[in-house]
Design a protein around this motif. Structure first.
Motif, mmCIF file in Angstrom:
data_model
loop_
_atom_site.group_PDB
_atom_site.id
_atom_site.type_symbol
_atom_site.label_atom_id
_atom_site.label_comp_id
_atom_site.label_asym_id
_atom_site.label_seq_id
_atom_site.Cartn_x
_atom_site.Cartn_y
_atom_site.Cartn_z
ATOM 1 N N VAL A 116 -1.497 27.704 2.493
ATOM 2 C CA VAL A 116 -1.447 27.549 3.939
ATOM 3 C C VAL A 116 -0.184 28.213 4.466
ATOM 4 O O VAL A 116 0.840 28.253 3.787
ATOM 5 C CB VAL A 116 -1.476 26.067 4.376
ATOM 6 N N TRP A 118 2.064 29.015 8.383
ATOM 7 C CA TRP A 118 2.202 28.823 9.827
ATOM 8 C C TRP A 118 2.416 30.202 10.418
ATOM 9 O O TRP A 118 3.486 30.779 10.302
ATOM 10 C CB TRP A 118 3.377 27.901 10.119
ATOM 11 N N THR A 137 -0.318 29.171 14.324
ATOM 12 C CA THR A 137 -0.990 27.918 14.021
ATOM 13 C C THR A 137 -1.100 27.797 12.506
ATOM 14 O O THR A 137 -0.645 28.661 11.759
ATOM 15 C CB THR A 137 -2.382 27.857 14.674
ATOM 16 N N LEU A 138 -1.715 26.728 12.036
ATOM 17 C CA LEU A 138 -1.906 26.535 10.601
ATOM 18 C C LEU A 138 -3.090 27.382 10.136
ATOM 19 O O LEU A 138 -4.203 27.228 10.651
ATOM 20 C CB LEU A 138 -2.156 25.062 10.291
ATOM 21 N N HIS A 140 -5.239 28.617 6.726
ATOM 22 C CA HIS A 140 -5.543 28.329 5.318
ATOM 23 C C HIS A 140 -6.290 29.511 4.716
ATOM 24 O O HIS A 140 -7.235 30.024 5.311
ATOM 25 C CB HIS A 140 -6.404 27.067 5.240
ATOM 26 N N SER A 158 -8.502 29.073 10.479
ATOM 27 C CA SER A 158 -7.450 28.799 11.456
ATOM 28 C C SER A 158 -7.768 27.486 12.166
ATOM 29 O O SER A 158 -8.924 27.232 12.526
ATOM 30 C CB SER A 158 -7.352 29.927 12.484
ATOM 31 N N LEU A 164 -4.523 19.869 14.976
ATOM 32 C CA LEU A 164 -3.189 19.526 14.482
ATOM 33 C C LEU A 164 -2.628 18.308 15.203
ATOM 34 O O LEU A 164 -1.849 17.536 14.624
ATOM 35 C CB LEU A 164 -2.252 20.716 14.633
ATOM 36 N N TYR A 173 1.313 19.470 7.130
ATOM 37 C CA TYR A 173 1.456 20.725 6.389
ATOM 38 C C TYR A 173 2.336 21.739 7.114
ATOM 39 O O TYR A 173 2.806 22.700 6.500
ATOM 40 C CB TYR A 173 0.079 21.353 6.138
ATOM 41 N N ARG A 174 2.591 21.547 8.396
ATOM 42 C CA ARG A 174 3.291 22.578 9.168
ATOM 43 C C ARG A 174 4.653 22.943 8.572
ATOM 44 O O ARG A 174 4.979 24.124 8.426
ATOM 45 C CB ARG A 174 3.458 22.127 10.613
ATOM 46 N N ALA A 177 4.277 25.011 5.264
ATOM 47 C CA ALA A 177 3.242 26.041 5.209
ATOM 48 C C ALA A 177 3.899 27.419 5.163
ATOM 49 O O ALA A 177 3.975 28.136 6.162
ATOM 50 C CB ALA A 177 2.316 25.932 6.421
#
Length: 252
Positions: A116, A118, A137-138, A140, A158, A164, A173-174, A177
């Protein structure tokens, strides 16, 4: 795991007495709740303070009970906290489809990795998710190959600002990441459901011209039509026949 009332505290203190050490009794009580699905496998347990209030005991007693369950392999602890580690899903707890779209079951010869980051999402993702251009954004990323490399799968997901904000497990996770560490979001859809979101999946499958590959685009919205995530999956099969397989768990 709901916080107990004062009356419940009295009841628990009265029943957790006798010749057996108190921490063993608490461990047994906690294990019973885990087996009934109070905390699903892999999910984070409440903190020691909340558990102490729940069982009406001291934090030291809770700490000893957790240590006992760790030694028996029933609870695992990492930097995110303590997690239920019971094998299988508890009866009566529905399990959503695995994440990400196209993820393989682990097997001999199968290679997979997931990370992941950011960052700014891929082209087309921001508009669908309602993100301003250039806003990170996060994101993956998943890659896998079948034995011998005959079929490769690449998925990029995304997440929206709504996802979030609503899903605590994703938001955590932010800060880590960085795009390098392994990421385990297998239960992502279950996290969303536990946050009170009803999920609407829309999968579009298109053939990539001139190749034996296909692209699957998944759009996920909640019950208020708010976008939660978008996934682009490319399956490079290196063969003419392509099989898209999925499973829907039976009701229990």
């Amino acid at each position: 795991m709901a916080r107990t009332t004062p009356h419940q505290h009295v009841h628990i203190r009265r029943t957790l007495t006798g010749g057996e050490p108190l921490y063993r009794r608490v461990a047994a009580e906690l294990l019973g709740e885990l087996r009934t699905g109070t905390v699903p496998p892999g999910e984070r347990l409440p903190g020691e303070r909340r558990l102490a209030e729940h069982f009406g005991v001291s934090r030291e007693t809770v700490r000893q009970a957790l240590q006992l369950l760790r030694r028996e392999g029933l609870v695992a602890t990492d930097r995110r906290g303590s997690h239920a580690a019971l094998p299988g899903a508890p009866a009566g707890v529905p399990t959503s489809a695995g994440f990400p779209l196209g993820a393989r079951q682990a097997g001999r010869g199968t290679v997979a990795r997931a990370t992941v980051a950011w960052e700014v999402p891929p082209p087309g993702h921001a508009e669908h998710l309602g993100l301003a251009p250039g806003r990170p954004t996060l994101v993956h990323r998943y890659w896998s190959a079948s034995p011998g490399g005959r079929e490769q799968r690449t998925a990029v997901t995304s997440f929206s600002a709504v996802a979030l904000a609503e899903v605590e497990e994703l938001a955590r996770y932010r800060d880590r990441a960085d795009g390098t560490g392994a990421a385990e979001l297998l239960r992502c859809y279950d996290w969303m459901r536990r946050a009170g979101l009803s999920l609407h999946h829309r999968d579009t499958i298109t053939r990539i011209e001139g190749t034996p590959s296909v692209r699957v685009t998944r759009q996920v919205h909640d019950q208020h039509a708010r976008p939660l995530e978008l996934t682009d999956l490319v399956i490079d099969a290196q063969q003419d026949a392509l099989v898209y397989e999925f499973m829907v768990p039976a009701a229990v």
